[in-house]
Design an enzyme around this catalytic site. Structure first.
Site, PDB file in Angstrom:
ATOM      1  N   LYS A  80      -6.538   3.230  -4.795  1.00  0.00           N
ATOM      2  CA  LYS A  80      -6.337   3.709  -2.997  1.00  0.00           C
ATOM      3  C   LYS A  80      -6.749   5.218  -3.105  1.00  0.00           C
ATOM      4  O   LYS A  80      -5.676   6.403  -3.153  1.00  0.00           O
ATOM      5  CB  LYS A  80      -5.266   3.644  -2.720  1.00  0.00           C
ATOM      6  N   ALA A  84       0.949  -1.543  -0.054  1.00  0.00           N
ATOM      7  CA  ALA A  84       0.236   0.718  -0.051  1.00  0.00           C
ATOM      8  C   ALA A  84       0.744   0.941   0.259  1.00  0.00           C
ATOM      9  O   ALA A  84       1.846   1.451   0.217  1.00  0.00           O
ATOM     10  CB  ALA A  84      -0.579   0.627   0.864  1.00  0.00           C
TER      11      ALA A  84
END
Length: 501
Positions: free
Chosen positions: A79, A51
């Site tokens: 994201k 991430a």
């Protein structure tokens, strides 16, 4: 005439090594100095840094990545932020969303107006004024378009991707730009009398010399610590988690456009959706929970069938006392580890690389430059550290010894000052371009249950009706903007689905 560096050796691959190699290969174009990366297939990488935060765009732009190809090659998804579940108290949830929160008015941050109206019971939840939060709730995504003053003109986003595929992709690019890879393990670090590293002797007996060495050897810190013994600042008394159990699982439905961090009794669990699977991990404190218990909790909270055996990663949160010493620069885990709570690991790699270019050395190595580099890196790590501590410390949870410890522990003075100021007046100030903005601090402090006693006094220049009208207008614009966005899955299918050219 500058006595230039003639050769650089990068020790270690993984994300840190190949991000460094690709950046050097792209920028130096194989005409300034020789670049060699030494790694061993027998030494694994941590490989859970899946991430990112929006600053990754700066790195991608630097090396000229085609975003759609990059996403296809790394099984990536988009994201828009992080959802925090059970952090303030069990059952609580909030977003630390990327991008703007509302719209500033008369030079005063939107959240001051929202705080006033929320206290009066006249404001909707913060998500309804925040494009990324509302899009997360409805699983929508798109890239920015030219839409004038619309929020759709400035959508901040990052990525979830497979770290192993990312390193492989970067290796391909770096080798195409002239970086030479050598397979092997270091047997001995050869040093000059003054402590500078001269070369690396590998287990096959070959010796590889260079002028400048970049240590990407992970937690081991083969050069920066084992050879140069720089020492380590241990921050585990503030960030007590020191283990992670990681396991991928099968996908369950369409991928969410955000990371989820769910707090458990002695730590928290990450959920990172990729195109082909979900990355999961349970970060915990071994002082408060056993590895077996942590593994059981993780496996009980997967969305699909586990795709591998769980593996344990051990770490000590903190940083090297010096990131750069003599002719050795540490990048990635060899320089420090901040735990993955706010997805800062890859950011710190790229920040180190960016500073390396700013302070790019010549033969002789300026100690003044090295000292300033170390000062700037220490500042970056310390401010991120404080932001991470905030999540643990600002909580109402007292349901376990772990949370009781975190809630009552003494915290760094800078964080104490920030908390006191916010509680008193709602004010937040960003110091020296620190990593996280005042909006990030606001979203997390309020999300963690801190409600300030006041707000910016100039908000009261406007009547309640005027402020209400502006808030309603912003809310309507955000609503219409999110309605215009396609689903996250639809956008991936149309632009960057893995397996499509």
């Amino acid at each position: 005439m500058i006595n230039k560096i003639k050769k650089i050796i990068i020790l270690g691959g993984g994300s840190a090594g190949w991000m460094t190699a690709a950046a050097l290969g792209k920028v130096l174009k194989n005409r300034y100095c020789e670049i060699q990366l030494i790694e061993s297939d027998d030494i694994g990488t941590v490989g859970v840094g899946e991430a990112t935060i929006p600053q990754i765009m700066l790195y991608n732009d630097l090396i000229g990545l085609d975003e759609n190809e990059f996403m296809r090659r790394t099984q990536a998804t988009f994201k828009l932020g992080i959802e925090f579940v059970n952090w303030s108290e069990i059952g609580s949830r909030y977003y630390h969303a990327f991008g703007e929160v509302g719209k500033n008015m008369e030079g005063i941050q939107f959240y001051h107006y929202w705080l006033k109206m929320r206290a009066l019971g006249k404001a909707a939840p913060l998500d309804e004024y925040t494009l990324s939060s509302l899009a997360c709730n409805e699983q929508r995504f798109m890239r920015s378009i030219d839409a004038g003053h619309s929020p759709l003109s400035n959508i901040a986003y990052a990525f979830h991707f497979d770290a192993g595929l990312f390193a492989r992709y970067l290796r391909e690019l770096a080798e195409g730009w002239g970086v030479r890879r050598t397979e092997g393990q270091v047997e001995q670090v050869l040093q000059h009398d003054n402590g500078f590293v001269r070369g690396l002797q590998l287990t096959d007996g070959t010796v590889h010399d260079a002028d400048f060495f970049i240590d990407c050897s992970g937690f081991r810190g083969v050069l920066i610590e084992q050879a140069l013994k720089t020492g380590y600042d241990d921050w585990s008394h503030w960030l007590p988690c020191d283990r992670a159990i990681a396991v991928p699982c099968a996908s369950a439905g369409e991928p969410l456009p955000y990371t989820r961090a769910t707090a458990h009794s002695a730590g928290w669990q990450w959920r990172i959706p990729l195109q082909h699977r979900i990355g999961n991990g349970h970060v915990f404190s071994s002082k408060f929970m056993s590895s077996d218990e942590a593994t059981a909790i993780l496996l009980q909270n997967l969305d699909g069938a586990a795709l591998a055996e769980p593996r344990e990663i051990r770490f000590v949160t903190g940083k090297r006392k010096q990131f750069w010493k003599n002719n050795v620069l540490a990048v990635g885990l060899s320089g420090g580890f901040m735990e993955p709570l706010e997805s800062t690991s890859l950011h710190l790699i790229q920040a180190t690389i960016a500073k390396m270019f700013s302070f790019f050395p010549q033969q002789g190595f300026s100690q003044a430059d090295i000292d300033e580099f170390n000062r700037q890196m220490a500042f970056d790590y310390e401010r991120i550290r404080d932001f991470l501590i905030l999540h643990y410390h600002a909580t109402q949870r007292n349901d376990s010894p772990f949370w009781q410890y975190c809630r009552t522990m003494a915290v760094p003075a800078e964080l104490t000052q920030k908390l006191q100021q916010f509680r008193a007046s709602g004010r937040i100030f960003r110091h020296n371009n620190e990593m996280f903005s005042d909006l990030s601090w606001f979203e997390v402090m309020y999300g963690q249950g801190i409600v300030p006693d006041g707000y910016h006094p100039l908000v009261d220049m406007f009547s309640e009706q005027e402020v209400q009208g502006r808030l309603d207008s912003i809310r309507q614009v955000i609503r219409k903007s999110v309605d215009y966005m396609p689903s996250h899955q639809q956008f991936i299918n149309e632009h960057c689905k893995a397996g499509r050219s």
